[in-house]
Design a protein around this motif. Sequence first.
Motif, short mmCIF file in Angstrom:
data_model
loop_
_atom_site.label_atom_id
_atom_site.label_comp_id
_atom_site.label_asym_id
_atom_site.label_seq_id
_atom_site.Cartn_x
_atom_site.Cartn_y
_atom_site.Cartn_z
N GLU A 125 0.85 -1.19 0.00
CA GLU A 125 0.00 0.00 0.00
C GLU A 125 0.88 1.23 0.00
O GLU A 125 2.04 1.19 0.44
N CYS A 126 0.37 2.34 -0.55
CA CYS A 126 1.12 3.59 -0.55
C CYS A 126 0.16 4.76 -0.79
O CYS A 126 -1.00 4.56 -1.14
N ALA A 127 0.67 5.96 -0.57
CA ALA A 127 -0.12 7.17 -0.78
C ALA A 127 -0.16 7.50 -2.27
O ALA A 127 0.84 7.37 -2.96
N VAL A 128 -1.35 7.88 -2.75
CA VAL A 128 -1.53 8.24 -4.17
C VAL A 128 -2.57 9.35 -4.27
O VAL A 128 -3.16 9.76 -3.27
N GLU A 129 -2.78 9.82 -5.51
CA GLU A 129 -3.91 10.71 -5.79
C GLU A 129 -4.71 10.11 -6.94
O GLU A 129 -4.13 9.59 -7.89
N MET A 130 -6.03 10.13 -6.81
CA MET A 130 -6.88 9.72 -7.94
C MET A 130 -7.09 10.95 -8.82
O MET A 130 -7.58 11.99 -8.34
N VAL A 131 -6.71 10.83 -10.09
CA VAL A 131 -6.75 11.99 -11.00
C VAL A 131 -8.06 11.98 -11.77
O VAL A 131 -8.46 10.98 -12.36
N LEU A 132 -8.74 13.13 -11.74
CA LEU A 132 -9.93 13.38 -12.56
C LEU A 132 -9.66 14.69 -13.30
O LEU A 132 -8.75 15.43 -12.92
N PRO A 133 -10.41 15.00 -14.35
CA PRO A 133 -10.14 16.27 -15.03
C PRO A 133 -10.17 17.45 -14.05
O PRO A 133 -11.13 17.62 -13.29
N LEU A 134 -9.11 18.21 -14.01
CA LEU A 134 -8.96 19.45 -13.23
C LEU A 134 -8.87 19.25 -11.72
O LEU A 134 -8.80 20.22 -10.98
N VAL A 135 -8.89 18.00 -11.23
CA VAL A 135 -8.79 17.82 -9.78
C VAL A 135 -8.11 16.48 -9.46
O VAL A 135 -8.27 15.51 -10.19
N SER A 136 -7.31 16.48 -8.38
CA SER A 136 -6.70 15.24 -7.90
C SER A 136 -7.16 15.00 -6.47
O SER A 136 -7.20 15.93 -5.67
N ASN A 137 -7.49 13.76 -6.17
CA ASN A 137 -8.05 13.41 -4.87
C ASN A 137 -7.07 12.52 -4.12
O ASN A 137 -6.88 11.36 -4.48
N PRO A 138 -6.38 13.03 -3.06
CA PRO A 138 -5.38 12.21 -2.37
C PRO A 138 -6.00 11.12 -1.51
O PRO A 138 -7.13 11.24 -1.04
N GLY A 139 -5.23 10.04 -1.32
CA GLY A 139 -5.69 8.93 -0.49
C GLY A 139 -4.65 7.82 -0.48
O GLY A 139 -3.47 8.07 -0.73
N HIS A 140 -5.11 6.61 -0.20
CA HIS A 140 -4.19 5.46 -0.15
C HIS A 140 -4.67 4.37 -1.10
O HIS A 140 -5.87 4.12 -1.21
N VAL A 141 -3.70 3.74 -1.77
CA VAL A 141 -4.01 2.61 -2.62
C VAL A 141 -3.47 1.36 -1.93
O VAL A 141 -2.44 1.41 -1.25
N CYS A 142 -4.21 0.25 -2.07
CA CYS A 142 -3.74 -1.03 -1.51
C CYS A 142 -4.03 -2.10 -2.55
O CYS A 142 -5.13 -2.13 -3.12
N ILE A 143 -3.03 -2.94 -2.82
CA ILE A 143 -3.25 -4.02 -3.78
C ILE A 143 -3.10 -5.35 -3.06
O ILE A 143 -2.17 -5.54 -2.27
#
Length: 850
Positions: A125-143
């Motif tokens: 798991e690590c910190a990421v941002e989910m990218v959408l047009p004109l905005v990025s949403n920070p959070g955590h991804v886990c695989i």
Amino acid sequence: MTNSPQIPLRDCKKIEFVERVSNPFNDPRPSVISISCVQAIYIKESNVIAPYRNERGAKKVTFQLEDWSKTEDVVQTFLQLHRASCLEKLGDQTAMIAAILQSRLARSSFDKNCFQSMAEKPHMECAVEMVLPLVSNPGHVCITDGSLYFQPLNGYPEQVIQIRLNRVRRIYKRRHTLRPLCLEVFCSEVDFCSDIYLKFYRTADRDEIYYYIATFLENHVTEHTAESYMLQWQRGHLSNYQYLLHLNNLADRSCNDLSQYPVFPWVLADYSSPQLDLTNEATFRDLSKPVGALNKERLDRLLSRYRGMPEPRFMFGSHYSSPGYVLFYLVRVAPEHMLCLQNGRYDHPDRMFNSIGDTWKNCLDGATDFKELIPEFYGNDCSFLENKRNLGLGRRQNGSLVGDVVVPPWASDTSDFLQKHKTALESQYVSEHLHEWIDLVFGFKQRGSEALAAHNVFHPLTYEGGVDCDSIEDPDQRIAMLTQILEFGQTPKQLFTTPHPQRITPRFHNMTRSPSSNSPVSDLSPASQSEDSSFEDLTEESRKLSWANIGNLKPISSHKIHKEAVSGIAVTRDGAAIFSTSQDSTLKMFSKELKDFQRSMSFSNMALSSCLMLADGKTVVCSSWDNNVYFYSIPYGRRQDTLMGHDDAVSEMCWFDERLYTASWDSTVKVWQCPSDSSSNHKRSQFELLAELEHDAGVNTIGLNPAGTLLVSGCKDGAVSLWDTSSYTPLQQVHCHTGTIHHTAFSPDSRHVLSVGADSCMKVTDVQTGMVISSVKAEEEQRCFCWDGNSVLCGGGSGDLLLWDLLSNTVTKRIPAHSGAVTAMWMSKLCSTVITGGEDRQIVFWKLQS
């Protein structure tokens, strides 16, 4: 909350936490946030999307959180962000905001209670941002071993997003803000919008998750390259639309990144006729030129400015794809994005996307308008052309309101326009010329001298690698540069560095292809159909049917008639007699009727390398390691002639129209005039040498195309060479293998050459451009093969026959055949009978079981 204002942090005078009041006589009042400010911006008032309303003057606004126990934490974050917003320099502001975000991410982690199943094993798991047009949403991804999860810090749009790995169909590494930090995941083969687009803070984290998913997919999905898609497109297995989507994806274009939105071409030039005529070339845009070069007068003005410009010079001051252009087209479905990009305002009503014809005219004549189209113009959803939400987009100078987009006279409405526009994209003309546009946008005319010659030069900042933002030390300058690049538009990643091959279309020999109309490769059509074309069609249908069922080959009989490996197989036209050569130096004749071999001939004590049957059906020609070629007469049962033509072993031969082609390890292919008529028992001592084709290494294998106009040769140094047989000039030389080439042959349509070598690779080379358009690494060496352009029946080092599907790069069938490597293969004209020879000295007869 619909009337709640947006308050710029810089305009806040006071942010405070008002504590909860708990009075035993009254209802307890929860904690709130109180903000005193000098300006408030109202967005989406009464839930209506409209230009923003600014209200200046002292104001006090009070907020109450749904979960008011977190109010004090939120106020502390507000105060930190407020301090960042008050810093003078933009670079300092950005750095402080990034530090605040990283601090929050470090204090939180992915909530494992969100797993679908208790049995799931987390991988990382690590910190990421989910990218959408004109905005990025920070959070955590886990695989985990079964799913990819994303948990946003703010719980929006949902608490957790889950993607099951067995649903994933495609994954792409992405550049975002010029850095290789992103990953885009698709759960479908056809959609151009992905299921999630993630931006990582470290490339290493991105790569680890990419390889984890890729390894999972290897067992389920084939990874496609630009070349493998090209082969599918060339052979008609992908539409023009699908192929362009795949190229956009491979070139980092994504609908989640407005600065790198997928780019599609204008294909029509007629937006005024009452009927759309797709049989008239004048209906179409010239796809060999960029939009900026379509109008000669405008181009001349731009070129004169270019010549007087200091370095770095560019022809076009604006790009063909940028966030502004994308939202110009999509304002009716993404109005919030347009307002966000333009500080709360729509564009001037007369400059908006009002009419398709007017937009095209502006792209032809406008001083700074060179934009191409977006995929929506070739999709099924016409909502981007209709003002279904009744947006107040303004009133034009002629008094009319901005409403639906005006479609050309040849379309009855927006959905009819899309239908006809899609048909135009898949039309004969576009199929024949789309490769020219691909050369400009994704290919070899994108950069360098070819771009200059094609008038395809944009600002240096638009190209990948045009500037290294990380090397700019001043943070303010770095951010300003990055902002400029993202707003200006970016050229797609370059996918091809050589000319892109043309699509194979049914009418190929009638095509007009300007640059190379006189070159021998440009007319690759088979000779005009014979009078008996219905018989030809029948034969073609039988071949197709045979190849569709080639996996049903069954061995009929096997015969061990040699003492060493079989090196060549030839069959009389009536199929009554089969000849084989071997490294045991013998030529054997096998009677099909008597199911036994009847004759054995030896010409010297050296190995024979190949054999072929002349057109008269009475002569077998054998090549030998003793540098000679032997002619054996079937009626007379003896050697009729010897051609002493080389200085080293003769490896393989071809015959076409009274000419014999001999390949040798002495690094030459020689062409001999050689009458096939053996009715008079004249000796062939009058061999006339017509040409000597020089190579850099020993030649191992040669082949002719069905029309006899092209020759392919494969050498010991891994090079494939293509030759014009009328002028004996080289057309292409491609070093595509790392070891010796065992066998090479043209596809039935002469468009491609397949080669197999000691490096265990199978390579498909495009004849017209010399581009290797498919490369397959097999588990074992392939020694010989037959193919129809899509499927390959090859003989492997293990002794098995392998059936390869080149379009998916997979083995679809493995048929046990010999106990040693398969060394020779012959296939009948109707592809229903196969004969193979091997290192096990066996000859095996195969029949297609219906």
